[in-house]
Design a protein around this motif. Structure first.
Motif, PDB file in Angstrom:
ATOM      1  N   ALA A  72      25.102  44.363  -8.316  1.00  0.00           N
ATOM      2  CA  ALA A  72      23.908  45.095  -7.872  1.00  0.00           C
ATOM      3  C   ALA A  72      23.131  45.636  -9.066  1.00  0.00           C
ATOM      4  CB  ALA A  72      24.318  46.236  -6.938  1.00  0.00           C
ATOM      5  N   ARG A  73      23.843  46.133 -10.082  1.00  0.00           N
ATOM      6  CA  ARG A  73      23.173  46.628 -11.284  1.00  0.00           C
ATOM      7  C   ARG A  73      22.435  45.510 -12.008  1.00  0.00           C
ATOM      8  NH1 ARG A  73      27.094  49.653 -15.219  1.00  0.00           N
ATOM      9  NH2 ARG A  73      28.608  48.636 -13.899  1.00  0.00           N
ATOM     10  N   ALA A  74      23.070  44.331 -12.066  1.00  0.00           N
ATOM     11  CA  ALA A  74      22.454  43.195 -12.752  1.00  0.00           C
ATOM     12  C   ALA A  74      21.170  42.755 -12.058  1.00  0.00           C
ATOM     13  CB  ALA A  74      23.450  42.033 -12.827  1.00  0.00           C
ATOM     14  N   VAL A  75      21.201  42.722 -10.725  1.00  0.00           N
ATOM     15  CA  VAL A  75      20.003  42.338  -9.971  1.00  0.00           C
ATOM     16  C   VAL A  75      18.877  43.343 -10.222  1.00  0.00           C
ATOM     17  CG1 VAL A  75      19.040  42.063  -7.658  1.00  0.00           C
ATOM     18  CG2 VAL A  75      21.268  41.074  -8.204  1.00  0.00           C
ATOM     19  N   THR A  76      19.200  44.640 -10.181  1.00  0.00           N
ATOM     20  CA  THR A  76      18.188  45.669 -10.416  1.00  0.00           C
ATOM     21  C   THR A  76      17.612  45.566 -11.828  1.00  0.00           C
ATOM     22  OG1 THR A  76      19.327  47.144  -8.863  1.00  0.00           O
ATOM     23  CG2 THR A  76      17.752  48.148 -10.380  1.00  0.00           C
ATOM     24  N   ALA A  77      18.504  45.418 -12.815  1.00  0.00           N
ATOM     25  CA  ALA A  77      18.040  45.326 -14.208  1.00  0.00           C
ATOM     26  C   ALA A  77      17.178  44.093 -14.414  1.00  0.00           C
ATOM     27  CB  ALA A  77      19.244  45.298 -15.149  1.00  0.00           C
ATOM     28  N   ARG A  78      17.554  42.980 -13.787  1.00  0.00           N
ATOM     29  CA  ARG A  78      16.767  41.754 -13.937  1.00  0.00           C
ATOM     30  C   ARG A  78      15.382  41.916 -13.323  1.00  0.00           C
ATOM     31  NH1 ARG A  78      18.841  35.566 -13.162  1.00  0.00           N
ATOM     32  NH2 ARG A  78      16.844  34.564 -13.590  1.00  0.00           N
ATOM     33  N   TRP A  79      15.321  42.558 -12.155  1.00  0.00           N
ATOM     34  CA  TRP A  79      14.025  42.766 -11.508  1.00  0.00           C
ATOM     35  C   TRP A  79      13.134  43.668 -12.359  1.00  0.00           C
ATOM     36  CZ3 TRP A  79      11.189  40.895  -7.576  1.00  0.00           C
ATOM     37  CH2 TRP A  79      10.080  41.649  -7.180  1.00  0.00           C
TER      38      TRP A  79
END
Length: 258
Positions: free
Chosen positions: A245-252
Motif C-alpha cells: 500500500a505504501r509503494a502504491v501511494t508513493a508511486r502515485w
C-alpha cells in the motif's frame, strides 16, 4: 562512511538487528512463561519457526492465508464503494457535513468488535458477519480522508468548472476524484491496517478457515508451536500488505509530481 553504505545500513542492517533483538526477547519470554519444560519449548522461537516451515511445506496454512486475504480484499472493496461517495458528499455539501459529522465521529469510535453479537444475529454464522465487521472497520479512515481531500481542493478549479456550466457529476468525475486520489490512498492504507487487526478476532465467529480460526484451533489443540507460527504469519502478511500500500501511494505521488 559513504552515503550509499549509510543508506544500506539504515535500510537493512538496523532492521535486521531489531528483528534479532525481538527474537532474543521472544526466547527469553518463552523461558519465563512456565516452569514446564514442554511448554517453554513449544513457545520458543526454534519451535515456532520449525512449525512454520512444516506447515508451509505440508500446505496446511495456505487455505487459511488465502481465505483471510480474500476476506480483506472483499471488505476493502466494499469500504471503498461506501466511503468514497460519502466522503465526496461530506466534502461538497456543508449541510450534509453538518448532519452527519457528529454521527460519523460517534460511529468511528465504536469498536467494530462490539458489533459481533448483532452481526451474528442479523447475518448468521459464516462469511457475512466477518465481512461486515471488516468493512465497518475500514470505512471510516477512507471516508474521513476522502472528505479531507475534497476540502483541500483548490476552490478556483471548482468555480471555473461551474462557470463553464459543468454538471455536478462532471465536476466530481473530472476535478474532484482525480484531485483526491492521494487522500483516498492514504485512507486506504490506514483502513488496511485497522481491518487486518480486526481480522483475527472476526474470524473466530464460526468460520472454518482463516488465520483467526487457525489461531483459535491451535489454542484448543494446545499446539503452541503452531500458534506462534500463526502469529508470525499474521505479522508477515500484514507487513507485506502495508509495504504494498505504501509503494502504491508513493508511486502515485511521485507520478503526479513528475
Amino acid at each position: 562512511m559513504s552515503r550509499g553504505i549509510r543508506r544500506a545500513v539504515d535500510r537493512v542492517v538496523w532492521p535486521v538487528v531489531g528483528l534479532a533483538l525481538a527474537v532474543a526477547l521472544w526466547s527469553l519470554g518463552a523461558r519465563q512463561l512456565s516452569d514446564v519444560e514442554a511448554i517453554r519449548s513449544a513457545f520458543a522461537p526454534t519451535a515456532g519457526f520449525a512449525a512454520l516451515g512444516r506447515l508451509l511445506a505440508e500446505g496446511a496454512l495456505w487455505e487459511h492465508i488465502l481465505l483471510s486475504l480474500q476476506r480483506i480484499g472483499i471488505s476493502l472493496l466494499l469500504a471503498l464503494l461506501i466511503a468514497v461517495p460519502l466522503g465526496v458528499w461530506v466534502g461538497l455539501s456543508p449541510l450534509f457535513a453538518k448532519l452527519t459529522g457528529t454521527l460519523f465521529q460517534f460511529l468511528r469510535m465504536v469498536s467494530p468488535l462490539s458489533w459481533m453479537p448483532l452481526a451474528v444475529m442479523a447475518l448468521g454464522v459464516g462469511e457475512a458477519p466477518v465481512v461486515f465487521l471488516l468493512t465497518f472497520a475500514a470505512v471510516w479512515p477512507i471516508l474521513l480522508n476522502t472528505a479531507a481531500g475534497v476540502a483541500a481542493l483548490d476552490r478556483s478549479w471548482l468555480q471555473l468548472a461551474h462557470s463553464l456550466s459543468a454538471t455536478r457529476s462532471e465536476v466530481v468525475r473530472h476535478i474532484v476524484l482525480p484531485g483526491i486520489v492521494t487522500h483516498v490512498l492514504t485512507g486506504f492504507r490506514l483502513a488496511l491496517g485497522i481491518a487486518w487487526i480486526v481480522l483475527v478476532p472476526a474470524e473466530m465467529l464460526g468460520v472454518s478457515a482463516g488465520m483467526g480460526y487457525f489461531i483459535l484451533d491451535t489454542r484448543d489443540r494446545l499446539a503452541y508451536d503452531e500458534l506462534m507460527a500463526g502469529i508470525v504469519v499474521i505479522g508477515c502478511l500484514g507487513f507485506a500488505l502495508d509495504v504494498a500500500a505504501r509503494a502504491v501511494t508513493a508511486r502515485w505521488v511521485g507520478k503526479n509530481r513528475g
